[in-house]
Design a protein around this motif. Structure first.
Motif, PDB file in Angstrom:
ATOM      1  N   GLU A  23       0.822  -1.204   0.000  1.00 19.14           N
ATOM      2  CA  GLU A  23       0.000   0.000   0.000  1.00 19.14           C
ATOM      3  C   GLU A  23       0.861   1.261   0.000  1.00 19.14           C
ATOM      4  OE1 GLU A  23      -2.746  -0.215   3.235  1.00 19.14           O
ATOM      5  OE2 GLU A  23      -3.954  -1.783   2.289  1.00 19.14           O
ATOM      6  N   THR A  24       1.944   1.240   0.761  1.00 20.08           N
ATOM      7  CA  THR A  24       2.840   2.400   0.765  1.00 20.08           C
ATOM      8  C   THR A  24       3.506   2.590  -0.588  1.00 20.08           C
ATOM      9  OG1 THR A  24       3.237   2.269   3.147  1.00 20.08           O
ATOM     10  CG2 THR A  24       4.910   3.395   1.836  1.00 20.08           C
ATOM     11  N   LEU A  25       3.937   1.495  -1.201  1.00 22.61           N
ATOM     12  CA  LEU A  25       4.557   1.595  -2.519  1.00 22.61           C
ATOM     13  C   LEU A  25       3.573   2.159  -3.546  1.00 22.61           C
ATOM     14  CD1 LEU A  25       7.037   1.079  -4.286  1.00 22.61           C
ATOM     15  CD2 LEU A  25       6.213  -1.270  -4.622  1.00 22.61           C
ATOM     16  N   ALA A  26       2.334   1.697  -3.496  1.00 21.04           N
ATOM     17  CA  ALA A  26       1.316   2.205  -4.416  1.00 21.04           C
ATOM     18  C   ALA A  26       1.049   3.687  -4.170  1.00 21.04           C
ATOM     19  CB  ALA A  26       0.037   1.400  -4.264  1.00 21.04           C
ATOM     20  N   VAL A 249       0.964  -8.108  -2.997  1.00 25.15           N
ATOM     21  CA  VAL A 249       0.179  -7.805  -4.193  1.00 25.15           C
ATOM     22  C   VAL A 249      -0.228  -6.330  -4.162  1.00 25.15           C
ATOM     23  CG1 VAL A 249      -1.960  -8.307  -5.428  1.00 25.15           C
ATOM     24  CG2 VAL A 249      -0.666 -10.149  -4.368  1.00 25.15           C
ATOM     25  N   PRO A 250      -0.095  -5.596  -5.275  1.00 22.59           N
ATOM     26  CA  PRO A 250      -0.545  -4.202  -5.308  1.00 22.59           C
ATOM     27  C   PRO A 250      -2.015  -4.098  -4.923  1.00 22.59           C
ATOM     28  CG  PRO A 250       0.732  -4.714  -7.262  1.00 22.59           C
ATOM     29  CD  PRO A 250       0.531  -6.006  -6.543  1.00 22.59           C
ATOM     30  N   PRO A 251      -2.411  -3.071  -4.187  1.00 25.54           N
ATOM     31  CA  PRO A 251      -3.790  -2.986  -3.684  1.00 25.54           C
ATOM     32  C   PRO A 251      -4.844  -2.968  -4.770  1.00 25.54           C
ATOM     33  CG  PRO A 251      -2.570  -0.954  -3.281  1.00 25.54           C
ATOM     34  CD  PRO A 251      -1.578  -1.974  -3.687  1.00 25.54           C
ATOM     35  N   THR A 252      -4.516  -2.494  -5.970  1.00 28.12           N
ATOM     36  CA  THR A 252      -5.479  -2.499  -7.067  1.00 28.12           C
ATOM     37  C   THR A 252      -5.472  -3.810  -7.828  1.00 28.12           C
ATOM     38  OG1 THR A 252      -3.853  -1.574  -8.602  1.00 28.12           O
ATOM     39  CG2 THR A 252      -5.241  -0.013  -7.390  1.00 28.12           C
TER      40      THR A 252
END
Length: 267
Positions: A23-26, A249-252
């Motif tokens: 989530e932070t990376l996104a 996994v990316p949040p989206t």
């Protein structure tokens, strides 16, 4: 270095830490643009990690002075954020986030394309993602650690790229770095067997040119010796009886890239 096998409760804590890191990376990825400094990225990582109740694992690790690694263009890894490093149109930059939450760590990175980039820059970014995914795809209970490196190296060769040998992935859990070392080159059928409950990172560093690297005078920043572009993608995964589970996994649910993807042609 011993290899830890995580139980159900521990995997759940790894899952939470990995979700927070992703989530932070996104969050950071959505804000990247020309004119942003890498020091600003560091500030965003600190504040967003705190909002999620976590701590940046990298801050102070063996003396590292920042909360995130920011590696631009020819920087392979461990780039130190600075107010003097300003993103420009056409740059590529890897942002490496590790979050400690509930006593466990989640580690993930992605290489982002800033504005319109060259064909070469886009190619190495997509090649790095393909190499990471190829390494993860062979993971299963009973496979060998060398299978991961072999799959990555084979994919890079088909794409006309090289893989950095000096750095690799690692085990992860209560410590950010623990056994085993996960080489991104290797021979199939060699190395320790993967077991359900093991947690590792797969994070190949892929170059357009030669794979040799050197460390700059700050003692951290690693660059390609020939100045060629380098890109990296990373997931934390847990080996399961059926294969693997990605913790980051990316949040989206989408792929990491500011620009749309296209299929790479294997040569």
């Amino acid at each position: 270095m011993s290899i830890e096998i995580h139980g159900r409760n521990e995997v759940e804590r790894l899952r939470r830490a990995g979700k927070a890191a992703a989530e932070t990376l996104a969050y950071v990825g959505r804000k990247l643009a020309p004119g942003i400094t890498t020091a600003q990225i560091d500030a965003w990582v600190r504040s967003h990690t705190a909002q999620l109740g976590g701590k940046p694992s990298q801050l102070g690790y063996e003396g590292f002075p920042a909360a995130v690694c920011t590696s631009r263009n020819e920087v392979v890894c461990h780039g130190v954020p600075s107010p003097k490093v300003v993103l420009a149109e056409g740059d590529i930059i890897n942002v490496d986030v590790t979050t400690m939450l509930g006593g466990f760590h989640g580690d993930t990175s992605a290489t982002f394309m800033i504005g319109r980039v060259s064909d070469e820059a886009r190619y190495v970014v997509e090649a790095a993602r393909s190499c990471r995914d190829a390494g993860i795809a062979v993971v299963r209970h009973g496979a060998r650690l060398g299978d991961i490196g072999a799959a990555i190296e084979e994919t890079a060769k088909k794409l006309g790229c090289t893989v950095v040998r000096d750095f690799g992935g690692h085990g992860i859990g209560r410590r950010m770095h623990q056994g085993p070392h996960v080489a991104h080159t290797g021979v199939r059928g060699t190395g320790p067997r993967l077991r359900a409950g093991m947690a590792i990172t797969v994070e190949p560093m892929v170059c357009l040119g030669r794979p040799e690297v050197r460390v700059l005078s700050d003692g951290w920043t690693v660059v390609t010796v020939d100045g060629s572009l380098s890109a990296q993608f990373e997931h934390t995964i847990v080996i399961t009886e059926a294969g693997y589970e990605i913790m980051t996994v990316p949040p989206t649910g989408g792929a990491w890239a500011i620009q749309p993807e296209r299929e790479l042609e294997l040569t």
